[in-house]
Write an enzyme that holds these catalytic residues in place. Structure first.
Site, PDB file in Angstrom:
ATOM      1  N   LYS A 296       0.778  -1.233   0.023  1.00  0.00           N
ATOM      2  CA  LYS A 296       0.036  -0.010   0.015  1.00  0.00           C
ATOM      3  C   LYS A 296       0.719   1.375   0.102  1.00  0.00           C
ATOM      4  CE  LYS A 296      -4.030  -1.780   0.900  1.00  0.00           C
ATOM      5  NZ  LYS A 296      -5.221  -1.464   0.092  1.00  0.00           N
TER       6      LYS A 296
ATOM      7  N   ASP B 138      -0.446  -0.111  -4.474  1.00  0.00           N
ATOM      8  CA  ASP B 138      -1.921   0.165  -4.297  1.00  0.00           C
ATOM      9  C   ASP B 138      -2.093   1.389  -3.604  1.00  0.00           C
ATOM     10  OD1 ASP B 138      -4.727   0.321  -3.866  1.00  0.00           O
ATOM     11  OD2 ASP B 138      -4.787  -1.874  -3.346  1.00  0.00           O
TER      12      ASP B 138
ATOM     13  N   GLU C 222      -2.271   0.474  -8.501  1.00  0.00           N
ATOM     14  CA  GLU C 222      -3.857   0.306  -8.324  1.00  0.00           C
ATOM     15  C   GLU C 222      -4.211   1.506  -7.858  1.00  0.00           C
ATOM     16  OE1 GLU C 222      -5.738  -2.758  -5.637  1.00  0.00           O
ATOM     17  OE2 GLU C 222      -3.908  -3.840  -6.283  1.00  0.00           O
TER      18      GLU C 222
ATOM     19  N   ASP D  30      -9.452  -1.170  -9.320  1.00  0.00           N
ATOM     20  CA  ASP D  30     -10.075  -2.417  -8.283  1.00  0.00           C
ATOM     21  C   ASP D  30     -11.203  -1.505  -7.767  1.00  0.00           C
ATOM     22  OD1 ASP D  30     -10.681  -3.208  -5.772  1.00  0.00           O
ATOM     23  OD2 ASP D  30      -8.834  -3.084  -4.847  1.00  0.00           O
TER      24      ASP D  30
ATOM     25  N   LYS E  65     -12.112  -8.399  -6.915  1.00  0.00           N
ATOM     26  CA  LYS E  65     -12.356  -9.074  -5.407  1.00  0.00           C
ATOM     27  C   LYS E  65     -13.853  -9.309  -5.585  1.00  0.00           C
ATOM     28  CE  LYS E  65      -9.112  -6.285  -2.664  1.00  0.00           C
ATOM     29  NZ  LYS E  65      -8.447  -5.519  -3.696  1.00  0.00           N
TER      30      LYS E  65
HETATM   31  O1  LIG Z   1      -5.039  -7.381  -3.328  1.00  0.00           O
HETATM   32  C1  LIG Z   1      -4.203  -8.067  -2.845  1.00  0.00           C
HETATM   33  O2  LIG Z   1      -2.990  -8.497  -3.154  1.00  0.00           O
HETATM   34  C2  LIG Z   1      -4.712  -8.352  -1.268  1.00  0.00           C
HETATM   35  C3  LIG Z   1      -5.835  -7.750  -0.734  1.00  0.00           C
HETATM   36  C4  LIG Z   1      -5.547  -6.138  -0.646  1.00  0.00           C
HETATM   37  O3  LIG Z   1      -4.828  -5.759  -0.980  1.00  0.00           O
HETATM   38  C5  LIG Z   1      -6.798  -5.423  -0.300  1.00  0.00           C
HETATM   39  C6  LIG Z   1      -7.978  -6.059   0.187  1.00  0.00           C
HETATM   40  C7  LIG Z   1      -9.033  -5.516   0.807  1.00  0.00           C
HETATM   41  C8  LIG Z   1      -9.063  -4.008   1.153  1.00  0.00           C
HETATM   42  C9  LIG Z   1      -7.836  -3.354   0.824  1.00  0.00           C
HETATM   43  O4  LIG Z   1      -7.097  -3.514   2.259  1.00  0.00           O
HETATM   44  C10 LIG Z   1      -6.685  -3.912  -0.211  1.00  0.00           C
HETATM   45  C11 LIG Z   1      -7.113  -3.314  -1.466  1.00  0.00           C
HETATM   46  O5  LIG Z   1      -7.492  -2.109  -1.663  1.00  0.00           O
HETATM   47  O6  LIG Z   1      -6.934  -4.087  -2.486  1.00  0.00           O
HETATM   48 MG   LIG Z   2      -6.893  -2.263  -4.086  1.00  0.00          MG
END
Ligand SMILES: O=C(O)CCC(=O)C1=CC=C[C@@H](O)[C@@H]1C(=O)O
Ligand SMILES: [Mg+2]
Length: 344
Positions: free
Chosen positions: A154, A185, A211, A234, A256
């Protein structure tokens, strides 16, 4: 396949550390496990499972709202025949079905039809680096298995300060072998100017993509024009009105299912991206091991060579179960007893 019976369980699993989301730090993760008893012409009577685990700060529906809607739809499905290859839960509800609920239902019913013959070959995963820079360097420094193609982390979490992110990214790139890249991200945490400035301060060749780099999604093309840094979607995919159309600079869609919807919705996004030559990364939302196993099956079916974003189980202090569970089998009694039976 006939739906013979259904139960809904609720889990509450402690996390290994307080998980920083947007406004919340989550100490434990709650979610629903749907158990369907089914009768299939070929397989006979068996059990199928799905997970609905809305993520605080990210999902628009609460756990209670998801539970109520799940109860309504499974009540309507009782005694009905469904086709696993085309089952769409929206046909069983007058209201728009919440993404987490659609994921639970459509994966429980549709997953057997999607399982690849080869479930043994390891699926590539992009490990998620969390915590302080020292924590991240500790994890990469003691890496003992094969290097992944990329790690994810992140950025844009500070109060608009770019320096900590720039230093962290530089340190990680220095510590990692040249062949290993980073996926960043920003969760829409930067203005266009900040995102551009950040890219100018790092070695952008080893960043696969960022991202959601900017707070205004329509600024993504301008971000790419000014930096040549690819971006990924995302949050953009989570808008129910969203329809895929490729953009210059778009490298990947990060799907997701808990936040985007069921198999039918995700499948249509994945196939539109594939037609446009855009990568698909299947990613988790801190679901339990049950949900993550489901996501792994989806990743194998839809994007088997792409490093998936499924490294979220490390956030749990305790897993729902540790042993593999065979398809059609009922979950062991000890696993079910850990959860609260909330509907039958
Ligand atoms: O995408 C990944 O590799 C793992 C999951 C991840 O980073 C996330 C999952 C859920 C919410 C956030 O914290 C984050 C994202 O935003 O992508
Ligand atoms: Mg993300």
């Amino acid at each position: 396949m006939e739906i013979v019976g259904s139960k809904i369980y609720q889990y509450d699993l402690p996390l290994a550390w307080p998980l920083p989301l947007k406004a919340t730090k989550l100490k434990s993760r709650q979610g629903l496990v749907l158990e369907l008893k089914v009768n299939d012409a070929d397989q006979g009577v068996g059990y199928l499972y799905g997970e609905a685990a809305p993520l605080p700060d990210f999902s628009l529906e609460s756990l209670d709202a998801a539970r109520q809607q799940l109860e309504e739809i499974v009540s309507a499905l009782a005694g009905q025949e469904v086709d696993p290859e085309s089952f769409s839960c929206q046909e069983w509800s007058d209201q728009p079905v919440y993404p987490s609920v659609a994921f639970a239902l459509e994966s429980a019913i549709g997953l057997p039809a999607l399982r690849a013959d080869d479930m043994e070959t390891a699926l590539p995963v992009a490990p998620l680096l969390t915590g302080s820079t020292a924590d991240m360097l500790k994890r990469t420094g003691s890496w003992s298995s094969c290097w992944p193609s990329a790690f994810k982390l992140k950025v844009a979490r500070g109060d608009g300060e770019l320096k900590p992110d720039v230093y962290r990214v530089r340190q990680l790139l220095e510590a990692l072998p040249e062949s290993v890249c980073l996926r960043l991200d920003a969760n829409r945490g930067w203005s266009l100017e900040q995102a551009v400035e950040f890219v100018h301060q790092i070695d952008s060749d080893r960043i696969t993509y960022i991202e959601e780099p900017v707070d205004t999604a329509s600024d993504c093309p301008a971000f790419y024009q000014q930096t040549r840094m690819p971006f990924a979607w995302d949050e953009t995919l989570q808008n129910p009105e969203f329809e895929f159309s490729p953009q210059t600079g778009l490298a990947a869609i990060v799907v997701k299912p808990t936040l985007v919807g069921g198999i039918r919705r995700c499948e249509s996004l994945v196939s539109a991206a594939r037609d446009a030559g855009i990568h698909t990364v299947i990613s988790s939302t801190f679901e339990s091991v049950l949900g993550v196993n489901t996501l792994e099956t989806l990743a194998r079916a839809w994007a088997p060579r792409e490093a998936a974003g499924l490294d979220t189980l490390t956030a749990f202090k305790q897993q729902l179960f540790d042993q593999p569970v065979a398809l059609w089998q009922r979950l062991p009694g000890a696993v079910l007893q850990q959860m609260e039976l909330v509907w039958r």
